[in-house]
Design a protein around this motif. Structure first.
Motif, PDB file in Angstrom:
ATOM      1  N   GLY A 116      13.786 -46.811 137.920  1.00  0.00           N
ATOM      2  CA  GLY A 116      13.288 -45.885 136.902  1.00  0.00           C
ATOM      3  C   GLY A 116      12.660 -46.610 135.734  1.00  0.00           C
ATOM      4  O   GLY A 116      11.573 -46.249 135.273  1.00  0.00           O
ATOM      5  N   VAL A 117      13.326 -47.674 135.250  1.00  0.00           N
ATOM      6  CA  VAL A 117      12.767 -48.406 134.107  1.00  0.00           C
ATOM      7  C   VAL A 117      11.545 -49.214 134.538  1.00  0.00           C
ATOM      8  O   VAL A 117      10.598 -49.387 133.764  1.00  0.00           O
ATOM      9  CB  VAL A 117      13.842 -49.300 133.442  1.00  0.00           C
ATOM     10  N   CYS A 118      11.528 -49.702 135.783  1.00  0.00           N
ATOM     11  CA  CYS A 118      10.338 -50.413 136.280  1.00  0.00           C
ATOM     12  C   CYS A 118       9.129 -49.478 136.325  1.00  0.00           C
ATOM     13  O   CYS A 118       8.031 -49.835 135.889  1.00  0.00           O
ATOM     14  CB  CYS A 118      10.604 -50.991 137.672  1.00  0.00           C
ATOM     15  N   ASP A 119       9.338 -48.274 136.864  1.00  0.00           N
ATOM     16  CA  ASP A 119       8.248 -47.297 136.928  1.00  0.00           C
ATOM     17  C   ASP A 119       7.732 -46.965 135.535  1.00  0.00           C
ATOM     18  O   ASP A 119       6.516 -46.849 135.304  1.00  0.00           O
ATOM     19  CB  ASP A 119       8.731 -46.012 137.609  1.00  0.00           C
ATOM     20  N   LYS A 120       8.666 -46.824 134.590  1.00  0.00           N
ATOM     21  CA  LYS A 120       8.292 -46.494 133.216  1.00  0.00           C
ATOM     22  C   LYS A 120       7.479 -47.623 132.583  1.00  0.00           C
ATOM     23  O   LYS A 120       6.453 -47.388 131.927  1.00  0.00           O
ATOM     24  CB  LYS A 120       9.551 -46.237 132.383  1.00  0.00           C
ATOM     25  N   PRO A 165      -0.600 -50.030 131.005  1.00  0.00           N
ATOM     26  CA  PRO A 165      -1.846 -49.985 131.805  1.00  0.00           C
ATOM     27  C   PRO A 165      -2.738 -51.195 131.561  1.00  0.00           C
ATOM     28  O   PRO A 165      -3.599 -51.500 132.384  1.00  0.00           O
ATOM     29  CB  PRO A 165      -2.507 -48.685 131.324  1.00  0.00           C
ATOM     30  N   HIS A 166      -2.532 -51.912 130.446  1.00  0.00           N
ATOM     31  CA  HIS A 166      -3.301 -53.119 130.167  1.00  0.00           C
ATOM     32  C   HIS A 166      -2.819 -54.295 131.018  1.00  0.00           C
ATOM     33  O   HIS A 166      -3.488 -55.332 131.085  1.00  0.00           O
ATOM     34  CB  HIS A 166      -3.194 -53.484 128.675  1.00  0.00           C
ATOM     35  N   VAL A 167      -1.655 -54.142 131.648  1.00  0.00           N
ATOM     36  CA  VAL A 167      -1.131 -55.173 132.552  1.00  0.00           C
ATOM     37  C   VAL A 167      -1.311 -54.750 134.004  1.00  0.00           C
ATOM     38  O   VAL A 167      -1.746 -55.544 134.848  1.00  0.00           O
ATOM     39  CB  VAL A 167       0.370 -55.440 132.278  1.00  0.00           C
ATOM     40  N   TYR A 168      -0.992 -53.465 134.292  1.00  0.00           N
ATOM     41  CA  TYR A 168      -1.024 -52.982 135.667  1.00  0.00           C
ATOM     42  C   TYR A 168      -2.216 -52.074 135.961  1.00  0.00           C
ATOM     43  O   TYR A 168      -2.324 -51.551 137.076  1.00  0.00           O
ATOM     44  CB  TYR A 168       0.267 -52.223 135.969  1.00  0.00           C
ATOM     45  N   GLY A 169      -3.087 -51.878 134.976  1.00  0.00           N
ATOM     46  CA  GLY A 169      -4.245 -51.031 135.167  1.00  0.00           C
ATOM     47  C   GLY A 169      -5.500 -51.680 134.614  1.00  0.00           C
ATOM     48  O   GLY A 169      -5.584 -52.905 134.499  1.00  0.00           O
ATOM     49  N   ASP A 170      -6.459 -50.847 134.232  1.00  0.00           N
ATOM     50  CA  ASP A 170      -7.747 -51.376 133.763  1.00  0.00           C
ATOM     51  C   ASP A 170      -7.979 -51.122 132.269  1.00  0.00           C
ATOM     52  O   ASP A 170      -9.110 -51.167 131.788  1.00  0.00           O
ATOM     53  CB  ASP A 170      -8.892 -50.771 134.573  1.00  0.00           C
ATOM     54  N   PHE A 219      23.150 -40.670 140.348  1.00  0.00           N
ATOM     55  CA  PHE A 219      22.207 -41.784 140.410  1.00  0.00           C
ATOM     56  C   PHE A 219      23.008 -43.051 140.671  1.00  0.00           C
ATOM     57  O   PHE A 219      24.237 -43.062 140.523  1.00  0.00           O
ATOM     58  CB  PHE A 219      21.411 -41.924 139.105  1.00  0.00           C
ATOM     59  N   ASP A 220      22.310 -44.118 141.065  1.00  0.00           N
ATOM     60  CA  ASP A 220      22.987 -45.401 141.232  1.00  0.00           C
ATOM     61  C   ASP A 220      22.205 -46.486 140.499  1.00  0.00           C
ATOM     62  O   ASP A 220      21.202 -46.192 139.831  1.00  0.00           O
ATOM     63  CB  ASP A 220      23.170 -45.758 142.719  1.00  0.00           C
ATOM     64  N   PHE A 221      22.662 -47.732 140.613  1.00  0.00           N
ATOM     65  CA  PHE A 221      22.018 -48.818 139.872  1.00  0.00           C
ATOM     66  C   PHE A 221      20.555 -48.983 140.274  1.00  0.00           C
ATOM     67  O   PHE A 221      19.699 -49.259 139.422  1.00  0.00           O
ATOM     68  CB  PHE A 221      22.774 -50.136 140.100  1.00  0.00           C
ATOM     69  N   ALA A 222      20.270 -48.805 141.566  1.00  0.00           N
ATOM     70  CA  ALA A 222      18.879 -48.927 142.030  1.00  0.00           C
ATOM     71  C   ALA A 222      17.992 -47.884 141.358  1.00  0.00           C
ATOM     72  O   ALA A 222      16.850 -48.171 140.982  1.00  0.00           O
ATOM     73  CB  ALA A 222      18.819 -48.783 143.551  1.00  0.00           C
TER      74      ALA A 222
END
Length: 260
Positions: free
Chosen positions: A89-93, A99-104, A81-84
């Motif tokens: 990975g942590v952004c996706d997590k 979901p209250h910020v990025y969902g409904d 893996f690399d830094f990206a």
């Protein structure tokens, strides 16, 4: 602001590349050799936060960021893996667990957010491999932190006291069981019962919204401050601690306490 941050991060990544290529010490490091240093850096950050020293917090955060970049460099060299990958990975997590910020999903307070977070974490683990609820608690956590997390996770599944006041019955029960083993002078069972007592007290902290690590750290600092006062007063009189009676030390201790 964003350009400034990205420029600084790119600079750090380049410095890490240079060190790994040109510095004999950095070239020798592995995941395992860095492990203890990483733990130490985390504790140094905690110390800086406890002291509320912003300059030290900034410095220690930099040290921890360096370790993240270092591990990522090692991962790159091993084609793992690399830094990206780490950052994405942590952004996706975070997006998935908010979901209250990025969902409904609606979350009116932090307790709902926390409950949702634990449930989503459990779903993630279920997808990977069916494991028990407590399997996600890191094995290497310090015992006090681990006890708090274990109690927290068990409580999220409904395994908790109905009223927080009920925990004191358990604390008293554990004290009584410890005293039984003391009377027997059974060191092995004394240790076991003392562990049970600690665990019950840490759960009491959780139920009353107290961080046991912070609480004990505060008491440690208070004891050190008072003892330093006692020691300095005795040394000023030309004596040592061993030449001073317990009664006199307790009197000086009371003076230190009254001055706080």
């Amino acid at each position: 602001m964003e350009d400034k941050r990205l420029t600084a991060l790119a600079r750090l990544l380049q410095v890490m590349d240079d060190l790994r290529e040109k510095c004999p010490w950095d070239r020798e490091q592995t995941f395992h050799s860095l492990r203890n240093n990483t733990i130490e850096e985390c504790y140094e950050l905690v110390d800086a936060i406890t002291e509320e020293n912003m300059a030290h917090i900034r410095e220690e955060l930099g040290d921890i960021l360096l370790h993240v970049v270092f591990y990522s460099k090692l991962g790159t060299e091993q084609n793992a893996f690399d830094f990206a990958d780490v950052a994405n990975g942590v952004c996706d997590k975070l997006i998935y667990r908010h979901p209250h910020v990025y969902g409904d999903v609606n979350a009116e307070n932090s307790e709902i957010v926390k409950a949702n977070w634990e449930e989503l974490k459990k779903r993630e683990k279920d997808k990977k491999k069916r494991r028990g609820l407590l399997a996600g608690v890191p094995r290497s956590l310090p015992a006090m932190v681990k006890a708090y997390r274990v109690g927290e996770k068990a409580a999220s599944a409904g395994f908790d006291w109905e009223k927080k006041e009920d925990v004191w019955t358990k604390v008293k029960e554990e004290i009584a069981e410890f005293e039984v083993e003391v009377a027997k002078d059974d060191k092995r069972n004394m240790e076991a019962e003392m562990g049970d007592l600690f665990f019950a007290l840490i759960n009491a902290c959780r139920l009353y919204g107290i961080d046991p690590e912070d609480a004990l750290a505060r008491t440690n600092n208070k004891f050190i401050s008072r003892f330093n006062y006692v020691e300095s007063q005795i040394e000023a009189s030309g004596r040592t601690l061993k030449e001073t009676s317990l009664d006199e030390m307790e009197t000086l201790w009371g003076e230190a306490k009254s001055q706080e």
